[in-house]
Design a protein around this motif. Structure first.
Motif, PDB file in Angstrom:
ATOM      1  N   ASN A 126       0.837  -1.202   0.000  1.00  0.00           N
ATOM      2  CA  ASN A 126       0.000   0.000   0.000  1.00  0.00           C
ATOM      3  C   ASN A 126       0.871   1.251   0.000  1.00  0.00           C
ATOM      4  O   ASN A 126       1.917   1.301   0.673  1.00  0.00           O
ATOM      5  CB  ASN A 126      -0.906   0.027   1.225  1.00  0.00           C
ATOM      6  CG  ASN A 126      -2.034  -0.974   1.136  1.00  0.00           C
ATOM      7  OD1 ASN A 126      -2.172  -1.697   0.147  1.00  0.00           O
ATOM      8  ND2 ASN A 126      -2.852  -1.029   2.177  1.00  0.00           N
ATOM      9  N   ALA A 127       0.438   2.278  -0.699  1.00  0.00           N
ATOM     10  CA  ALA A 127       1.219   3.514  -0.797  1.00  0.00           C
ATOM     11  C   ALA A 127       1.304   4.244   0.535  1.00  0.00           C
ATOM     12  O   ALA A 127       2.317   4.904   0.820  1.00  0.00           O
ATOM     13  CB  ALA A 127       0.620   4.436  -1.857  1.00  0.00           C
ATOM     14  N   ILE A 128       0.268   4.127   1.350  1.00  0.00           N
ATOM     15  CA  ILE A 128       0.230   4.788   2.654  1.00  0.00           C
ATOM     16  C   ILE A 128      -0.129   3.752   3.707  1.00  0.00           C
ATOM     17  O   ILE A 128      -1.091   2.998   3.556  1.00  0.00           O
ATOM     18  CB  ILE A 128      -0.815   5.932   2.695  1.00  0.00           C
ATOM     19  CG1 ILE A 128      -0.555   6.948   1.574  1.00  0.00           C
ATOM     20  CG2 ILE A 128      -0.811   6.604   4.071  1.00  0.00           C
ATOM     21  CD1 ILE A 128       0.721   7.742   1.722  1.00  0.00           C
ATOM     22  N   ARG A 129       0.645   3.715   4.784  1.00  0.00           N
ATOM     23  CA  ARG A 129       0.305   2.896   5.934  1.00  0.00           C
ATOM     24  C   ARG A 129      -0.022   3.826   7.093  1.00  0.00           C
ATOM     25  O   ARG A 129       0.694   4.808   7.328  1.00  0.00           O
ATOM     26  CB  ARG A 129       1.473   1.988   6.350  1.00  0.00           C
ATOM     27  CG  ARG A 129       2.062   1.133   5.264  1.00  0.00           C
ATOM     28  CD  ARG A 129       1.152   0.057   4.743  1.00  0.00           C
ATOM     29  NE  ARG A 129       0.544  -0.761   5.770  1.00  0.00           N
ATOM     30  CZ  ARG A 129      -0.017  -1.947   5.520  1.00  0.00           C
ATOM     31  NH1 ARG A 129      -0.015  -2.449   4.298  1.00  0.00           N
ATOM     32  NH2 ARG A 129      -0.577  -2.631   6.488  1.00  0.00           N
ATOM     33  N   GLN A 161      -0.602   7.815  12.803  1.00  0.00           N
ATOM     34  CA  GLN A 161       0.422   8.473  11.999  1.00  0.00           C
ATOM     35  C   GLN A 161       0.508   7.810  10.623  1.00  0.00           C
ATOM     36  O   GLN A 161       0.556   6.596  10.506  1.00  0.00           O
ATOM     37  CB  GLN A 161       1.785   8.403  12.681  1.00  0.00           C
ATOM     38  CG  GLN A 161       2.875   9.147  11.918  1.00  0.00           C
ATOM     39  CD  GLN A 161       4.209   9.107  12.632  1.00  0.00           C
ATOM     40  OE1 GLN A 161       4.776   8.041  12.838  1.00  0.00           O
ATOM     41  NE2 GLN A 161       4.712  10.270  13.033  1.00  0.00           N
ATOM     42  N   HIS A 162       0.531   8.662   9.591  1.00  0.00           N
ATOM     43  CA  HIS A 162       0.632   8.167   8.223  1.00  0.00           C
ATOM     44  C   HIS A 162       2.104   8.016   7.827  1.00  0.00           C
ATOM     45  O   HIS A 162       2.934   8.861   8.158  1.00  0.00           O
ATOM     46  CB  HIS A 162      -0.044   9.131   7.244  1.00  0.00           C
ATOM     47  CG  HIS A 162      -1.490   9.383   7.547  1.00  0.00           C
ATOM     48  ND1 HIS A 162      -2.426   8.378   7.588  1.00  0.00           N
ATOM     49  CD2 HIS A 162      -2.154  10.534   7.828  1.00  0.00           C
ATOM     50  CE1 HIS A 162      -3.611   8.892   7.879  1.00  0.00           C
ATOM     51  NE2 HIS A 162      -3.466  10.200   8.038  1.00  0.00           N
ATOM     52  N   VAL A 163       2.404   6.953   7.103  1.00  0.00           N
ATOM     53  CA  VAL A 163       3.740   6.723   6.572  1.00  0.00           C
ATOM     54  C   VAL A 163       3.599   6.446   5.077  1.00  0.00           C
ATOM     55  O   VAL A 163       2.929   5.484   4.679  1.00  0.00           O
ATOM     56  CB  VAL A 163       4.434   5.535   7.259  1.00  0.00           C
ATOM     57  CG1 VAL A 163       5.803   5.262   6.628  1.00  0.00           C
ATOM     58  CG2 VAL A 163       4.578   5.780   8.751  1.00  0.00           C
ATOM     59  N   ARG A 164       4.209   7.297   4.244  1.00  0.00           N
ATOM     60  CA  ARG A 164       4.261   7.025   2.814  1.00  0.00           C
ATOM     61  C   ARG A 164       5.309   5.943   2.589  1.00  0.00           C
ATOM     62  O   ARG A 164       6.447   6.062   3.030  1.00  0.00           O
ATOM     63  CB  ARG A 164       4.644   8.291   2.042  1.00  0.00           C
ATOM     64  CG  ARG A 164       4.580   8.133   0.515  1.00  0.00           C
ATOM     65  CD  ARG A 164       5.074   9.373  -0.203  1.00  0.00           C
ATOM     66  NE  ARG A 164       6.502   9.574   0.022  1.00  0.00           N
ATOM     67  CZ  ARG A 164       7.023  10.666   0.572  1.00  0.00           C
ATOM     68  NH1 ARG A 164       6.254  11.653   0.975  1.00  0.00           N
ATOM     69  NH2 ARG A 164       8.335  10.756   0.753  1.00  0.00           N
ATOM     70  N   THR A 165       4.945   4.880   1.902  1.00  0.00           N
ATOM     71  CA  THR A 165       5.848   3.740   1.783  1.00  0.00           C
ATOM     72  C   THR A 165       6.754   3.915   0.567  1.00  0.00           C
ATOM     73  O   THR A 165       6.446   3.472  -0.529  1.00  0.00           O
ATOM     74  CB  THR A 165       5.072   2.421   1.689  1.00  0.00           C
ATOM     75  OG1 THR A 165       4.209   2.464   0.545  1.00  0.00           O
ATOM     76  CG2 THR A 165       4.222   2.210   2.941  1.00  0.00           C
ATOM     77  N   TRP A 177       7.893  -0.853   6.412  1.00  0.00           N
ATOM     78  CA  TRP A 177       7.979   0.143   5.352  1.00  0.00           C
ATOM     79  C   TRP A 177       8.499   1.437   5.954  1.00  0.00           C
ATOM     80  O   TRP A 177       8.358   1.681   7.146  1.00  0.00           O
ATOM     81  CB  TRP A 177       6.594   0.389   4.741  1.00  0.00           C
ATOM     82  CG  TRP A 177       5.855  -0.874   4.450  1.00  0.00           C
ATOM     83  CD1 TRP A 177       5.877  -1.597   3.300  1.00  0.00           C
ATOM     84  CD2 TRP A 177       4.962  -1.587   5.333  1.00  0.00           C
ATOM     85  NE1 TRP A 177       5.078  -2.707   3.399  1.00  0.00           N
ATOM     86  CE2 TRP A 177       4.501  -2.722   4.639  1.00  0.00           C
ATOM     87  CE3 TRP A 177       4.518  -1.369   6.641  1.00  0.00           C
ATOM     88  CZ2 TRP A 177       3.616  -3.641   5.193  1.00  0.00           C
ATOM     89  CZ3 TRP A 177       3.644  -2.284   7.207  1.00  0.00           C
ATOM     90  CH2 TRP A 177       3.197  -3.400   6.484  1.00  0.00           C
ATOM     91  N   LEU A 178       9.072   2.280   5.099  1.00  0.00           N
ATOM     92  CA  LEU A 178       9.558   3.558   5.605  1.00  0.00           C
ATOM     93  C   LEU A 178       9.313   4.669   4.597  1.00  0.00           C
ATOM     94  O   LEU A 178       9.219   4.433   3.390  1.00  0.00           O
ATOM     95  CB  LEU A 178      11.048   3.467   5.958  1.00  0.00           C
ATOM     96  CG  LEU A 178      12.050   3.211   4.835  1.00  0.00           C
ATOM     97  CD1 LEU A 178      12.539   4.516   4.199  1.00  0.00           C
ATOM     98  CD2 LEU A 178      13.231   2.417   5.360  1.00  0.00           C
ATOM     99  N   SER A 204       9.191   0.100  -2.416  1.00  0.00           N
ATOM    100  CA  SER A 204       7.866  -0.425  -2.066  1.00  0.00           C
ATOM    101  C   SER A 204       6.951  -0.557  -3.282  1.00  0.00           C
ATOM    102  O   SER A 204       5.957  -1.275  -3.225  1.00  0.00           O
ATOM    103  CB  SER A 204       7.208   0.477  -1.021  1.00  0.00           C
ATOM    104  OG  SER A 204       7.948   0.484   0.178  1.00  0.00           O
ATOM    105  N   TYR A 205       7.274   0.142  -4.365  1.00  0.00           N
ATOM    106  CA  TYR A 205       6.430   0.049  -5.557  1.00  0.00           C
ATOM    107  C   TYR A 205       6.683  -1.235  -6.345  1.00  0.00           C
ATOM    108  O   TYR A 205       5.976  -1.527  -7.307  1.00  0.00           O
ATOM    109  CB  TYR A 205       6.612   1.267  -6.458  1.00  0.00           C
ATOM    110  CG  TYR A 205       8.030   1.518  -6.936  1.00  0.00           C
ATOM    111  CD1 TYR A 205       8.612   0.702  -7.905  1.00  0.00           C
ATOM    112  CD2 TYR A 205       8.779   2.564  -6.428  1.00  0.00           C
ATOM    113  CE1 TYR A 205       9.904   0.917  -8.339  1.00  0.00           C
ATOM    114  CE2 TYR A 205      10.082   2.792  -6.863  1.00  0.00           C
ATOM    115  CZ  TYR A 205      10.635   1.970  -7.816  1.00  0.00           C
ATOM    116  OH  TYR A 205      11.924   2.188  -8.243  1.00  0.00           O
ATOM    117  N   SER A 206       7.699  -2.012  -5.974  1.00  0.00           N
ATOM    118  CA  SER A 206       8.025  -3.245  -6.697  1.00  0.00           C
ATOM    119  C   SER A 206       6.971  -4.315  -6.439  1.00  0.00           C
ATOM    120  O   SER A 206       6.530  -4.516  -5.292  1.00  0.00           O
ATOM    121  CB  SER A 206       9.384  -3.782  -6.251  1.00  0.00           C
ATOM    122  OG  SER A 206      10.403  -2.841  -6.450  1.00  0.00           O
ATOM    123  N   VAL A 207       6.576  -5.027  -7.482  1.00  0.00           N
ATOM    124  CA  VAL A 207       5.777  -6.235  -7.300  1.00  0.00           C
ATOM    125  C   VAL A 207       6.688  -7.296  -6.683  1.00  0.00           C
ATOM    126  O   VAL A 207       7.811  -7.517  -7.140  1.00  0.00           O
ATOM    127  CB  VAL A 207       5.211  -6.732  -8.642  1.00  0.00           C
ATOM    128  CG1 VAL A 207       4.491  -8.067  -8.464  1.00  0.00           C
ATOM    129  CG2 VAL A 207       4.260  -5.688  -9.237  1.00  0.00           C
TER     130      VAL A 207
END
Length: 227
Positions: free
Chosen positions: A100-103, A110-114, A176-177, A156-159
């Motif tokens: 997911n793009a955001i966790r 707290q939102h984390v962009r992955t 994720w970070l 994180s965008y990798s399949v």
């Protein structure tokens, strides 16, 4: 960039982690999966609020805070609290998916962009068969199965997927970070420059050239970092 970082956890920390994980109570891993990932995820995870998870999380974050190579490559702004999973027996694979793009952490909100993900292997490849982390890179995929204590850092965008475990159990930490530098190409340039500066200083000391390159590195960080 896929980066193998060895010896993130030392032998004593690994021994404590594996001993605690063997006694832990596990739950269905789909609890942290998105809608697509949940359809292909079949593993076990430690509940995020369990005492074992809290203790192991602290150990992992402490080790990462001391690892210069991890910091140089990831330039972490926020790290989602690390999670722990187990593959084996009847819960033994995770099909192709994208994180997911955001966790959003359930307790802190707290939102984390992955931007980047990592898997930190907690037991050795000889303890299990299968269980390779496959990261698609446009050339058939990279298979990753590392020694205990080693970490793989990847976009994180990798399949990616985890192949079925056919013997034993695979134990790992993952999360994720969000990076201070959002663009992958900029992060990679900064990492290569930083590693080159470290090598140059090790060979020649703090020469004028090393100082100028260090100045370039920090000025690029000023241009690109979001803090």
């Amino acid at each position: 960039m896929l980066l193998h970082i060895p010896n993130v956890l030392d032998a004593d920390t690994l021994a404590r982690c594996t001993a605690q994980l063997k006694q832990a109570d596990w739950t269905d891993g789909r609890v942290t999966a998105g809608s697509q990932a949940a359809t292909v995820k079949n593993n076990l995870q430690l509940p995020e609020t369990s005492l074992v998870a809290l203790q192991l999380r602290a150990a992992v974050l402490e080790a990462l805070s001391k690892n210069a190579q991890f910091f140089s490559a990831a330039l972490p702004k926020r790290i989602y609290p690390p999670l722990f999973n187990r593959y084996g027996d009847q819960a033994n694979s995770f099909g192709n998916h994208v994180d997911n793009a955001i966790r959003t952490h359930p307790s802190s909100a707290q939102h984390v962009r992955t931007d980047m993900s990592f898997t930190l292997f907690l037991n050795n490849p000889g303890d299990y068969e299968g269980g390779e982390l496959i990261i698609e890179d446009g050339m058939g995929g990279r298979a990753v199965k590392l020694p205990a204590g080693d970490l793989i850092l990847y976009p994180s965008y990798s399949v990616h997927r985890v192949e079925p475990v056919t013997r034993g159990a695979r134990l790992a930490c993952f999360t994720w970070l969000e990076s201070m530098v959002r663009e992958p190409q900029q992060r990679e340039l900064l990492y290569e420059l930083d590693m080159s500066i470290v090598a140059l200083r090790g060979e020649q000391g703090d020469t004028d050239t090393a100082v100028r390159l260090t100045s370039c590195y920090h000025n690029l960080m000023r241009m690109w970092a979001m803090v």
